[in-house]
Design an enzyme around this catalytic site. Structure first.
Site, PDB file in Angstrom:
ATOM      1  CE  LYS A  76      18.840  28.042  -8.736  1.00 39.64           C
ATOM      2  NZ  LYS A  76      19.304  27.248  -8.001  1.00 39.64           N
ATOM      3  CB  SER A 151      23.303  28.362  -8.432  1.00 39.09           C
ATOM      4  OG  SER A 151      22.008  27.335  -8.489  1.00 39.09           O
ATOM      5  CB  SER A 175      22.914  25.067  -5.733  1.00 42.50           C
ATOM      6  OG  SER A 175      23.664  25.539  -6.892  1.00 42.50           O
TER       7      SER A 175
END
Length: 468
Positions: A76, A151, A175
C-alpha cells in the site's frame, strides 16, 4: 482452462513448492496482467517490474522457505519501501523515495513474498474512497464507472481483478473493509494490538491496524498469520500455542451465538439509509448461519454520542500531520478541512473525545459480550460513481463517507476484529457483503464463521476483467 490467477493464493503456494510453477513465471504472469489491465482500474500507482523479477529470480535458485515463498503482493502506498517512490497519495510527497523499508513490507519479504509495486491509496489514507490529485482513481472491476472505496482501494481492486493473489492493507476507520466490500473480496481488520508492527496502540484512539485483503477467507487467514507471527517481537500478540488463523479457516466452527443488527452508531447524527440489497445480504447470511446450527438473534443495540467523539478524533489525527499553511494549499480539500478543524480543537475537547472513545469501547464490548460474533451490513449503499464524493465541500464529503459506510469506524474505536465477506449478488449482478465482528482477540472465531458462510454461499462469479 484455469490460469495461474484462477488459483487461490494457497493453491499457488502449493504449486510453487512442488515446482509446478516457478517464482519468475508467477511474477511475470501478474506483471503482464498489471501491464494489460490496470490502466482502466487504477490499482497500482507504481509497478516495480524489474525489482520484482530480480527478487523472483533470486528466490528461484533457493529452497522454498517462508510462508509466502514466491507469492506476489503489493505494498500500500502508505508503506515505505527502500528505493521505491512512496507518495502517501499526496502531491506533497510525489518525489519522496525512502531509504528504509517499513516493517509492514519487510515482514512479507522475510516470509518469501515478492512485491510488485505500490497499490493506490487516497491522500494519507484519510478517506473511504481512492481518488487523488496524483493518480487515476481506483475503480471497481465489476463496473469501472464506480470507485473502489478506500483507503486500501488499490489493494482491493488488484485482488478483485486478479492482478494480485492477496494484498496487505491497513484500516483506521474501515480502510480494509470498505474497499473489500465495495469490490466483492474478503477484508479482515484485526483486533487492536494483534499485529505487532501496526497495532494501533501508538495513535489517538488506537484506530489504525494492518490486516489482509484476499479472494477468500483462507487466503486472508494465511496472510494474517504472516502479519502476526512472521517475525519474533519482544512482546506477545497471541497466546502461546494458539492455533494458526489458517487452521481456523479450514476447521468446522463450533455452534456460535450470533447477534444481528442493522443499527449503526451514526444513526442519530446522519440520514443513514440501508440499501435493499445490503439488507437482503444480512437476511441471507442470517438464514444460512441459522440453518447451519448457530443461534442467531436480533440484537437491540442503541449506541449514543458516537458522531461527535469520532469526528473529533479523526480531525485530531489529521491535525497531527503538522502541515504548513503552504502545504494546506496543496492537499485535497478534505485533508485541509480535517487538519484545520483539528487545529481548532482545544485540549479539553480532544481529551474529552478520547475519554468518550474509551467509554464507547467498554460499552460496546459489554453489549457484544453475549455473542461470539455480531453480524451487520458491510456497507449501507452500493458502489458509487467516481466523483460522487463532493470534491470541494469537505463537510458534505465527510457526511457522504459516513452514509456510505456507517458500520466500519466504530469497530476501530472499540478495538474489535471484523471481517467482510460477500454472500450474494445484487440485482445488477454485483457482490454484496456482510460484516462479522468478533470479541477482543477473537479473530479465529470470526474467520471460522466467515469461512463457513463462504462455503454455504458457494462460488460467486468473477468480474469480466478476470478473464481478459
Amino acid at each position: 482452462m484455469a490460469e495461474l490467477h484462477d488459483l487461490t493464493a494457497i493453491e499457488q503456494l502449493a504449486a510453487l513448492r512442488v515446482r509446478e510453477v516457478g517464482p519468475v513465471e508467477l511474477t511475470r504472469h501478474y506483471l503482464d496482467r498489471i501491464a494489460r489491465l490496470d490502466d482502466g482500474l487504477g490499482a497500482f500507482v507504481e509497478a516495480t517490474a524489474d525489482a520484482a523479477l530480480a527478487r523472483a529470480a533470486s528466490l528461484a535458485d533457493a529452497a522454498p522457505e517462508g510462508a509466502l515463498w514466491g507469492l506476489p503482493f503489493g505494498d500500500k502506498d502508505l508503506v515505505p519501501r527502500a528505493g521505491v517512490p512512496t507518495r502517501f497519495g499526496s502531491r506533497l510527497h510525489q518525489d519522496f523515495v525512502p531509504d528504509a523499508t517499513a516493517d509492514q513490507a519487510a515482514v512479507l519479504d522475510e516470509a518469501g513474498g515478492i512485491s510488485l509495486g505500490k497499490t493506490n491509496t487516497p491522500e494519507f489514507g484519510l478517506t473511504g474512497y481512492t481518488e487523488t490529485q496524483i493518480a487515476p482513481p481506483a475503480r471497481d472491476p465489476w463496473n469501472p464507472i464506480n470507485g473502489a472505496g478506500g483507503s486500501s482501494g488499490g489493494a482491493a481492486t488488484a485482488v478483485a481483478a486478479g492482478l494480485l493473489p492477496l494484498a496487505p492493507a491497513s484500516d483506521g476507520g474501515g480502510s480494509i473493509r470498505i474497499p473489500a466490500a465495495t469490490v466483492g473480496v474478503v477484508g479482515l481488520k484485526p483486533s487492536r494490538g494483534r499485529v505487532p508492527f501496526a497495532s494501533g496502540l501508538d495513535s489517538p484512539g488506537g484506530l489504525p491496524v494492518a490486516g489482509p485483503i484476499a479472494r477468500n477467507v483462507a487466503d486472508a487467514a494465511l496472510l494474517l498469520d504472516v502479519q502476526v507471527r512472521g517475525r519474533t517481537y519482544s512482546y506477545a500478540t497471541s497466546a502461546p500455542g494458539e492455533a494458526s488463523f489458517l487452521d481456523a479457516a479450514t476447521s468446522v466452527p463450533a455452534s456460535a451465538r450470533i447477534g444481528v443488527t442493522t443499527v449503526s452508531p451514526w444513526d442519530e447524527a446522519e440520514d443513514i439509509r440501508l440499501d435493499p440489497d445490503a439488507a437482503r445480504a444480512v437476511d441471507i447470511a442470517t438464514a444460512l448461519l441459522a440453518d447451519a446450527g448457530h443461534g442467531v438473534d436480533p440484537f437491540g443495540w442503541r449506541p449514543r454520542g458516537y458522531a461527535e467523539m469520532f469526528t473529533t478524533i479523526w480531525r485530531t489525527s489529521a491535525a497531527r500531520m503538522n502541515l504548513s499553511d503552504a502545504e494546506l494549499q496543496l492537499v485535497e480539500p478534505i485533508t485541509a478541512w480535517l487538519a484545520r478543524e483539528g487545529r481548532a480543537l482545544t485540549g479539553t475537547q480532544v481529551l474529552d473525545a478520547l475519554a468518550a472513545a474509551t467509554t464507547f469501547e467498554r460499552e460496546t464490548i459489554t453489549a457484544f459480550a453475549p455473542f461470539d460474533a455480531v453480524l451487520t451490513p458491510a456497507l449501507a449503499l452500493p458502489p458509487q460513481p467516481v466523483g460522487w464524493f463532493h470534491p470541494t465541500d469537505a463537510a458534505e464529503n465527510f457526511s457522504q463517507q459516513v452514509r456510505y459506510a456507517p458500520y466500519s469506524s466504530f469497530v476501530n474505536v472499540a478495538g474489535l476484529p471484523a471481517i467482510v465477506v460477500p454472500v450474494t449478488l445484487s440485482g445488477a449482478g454485483h457482490p454484496v457483503s456482510v460484516q462479522l465482528i468478533g470479541r477482543p482477540g477473537g479473530e479465529a472465531r470470526i474467520i471460522a464463521l466467515a469461512a463457513e458462510l463462504e462455503r454455504l454461499v458457494g462460488p460467486l462469479p468473477r468480474p469480466v476483467v478476470w478473464r481478459e
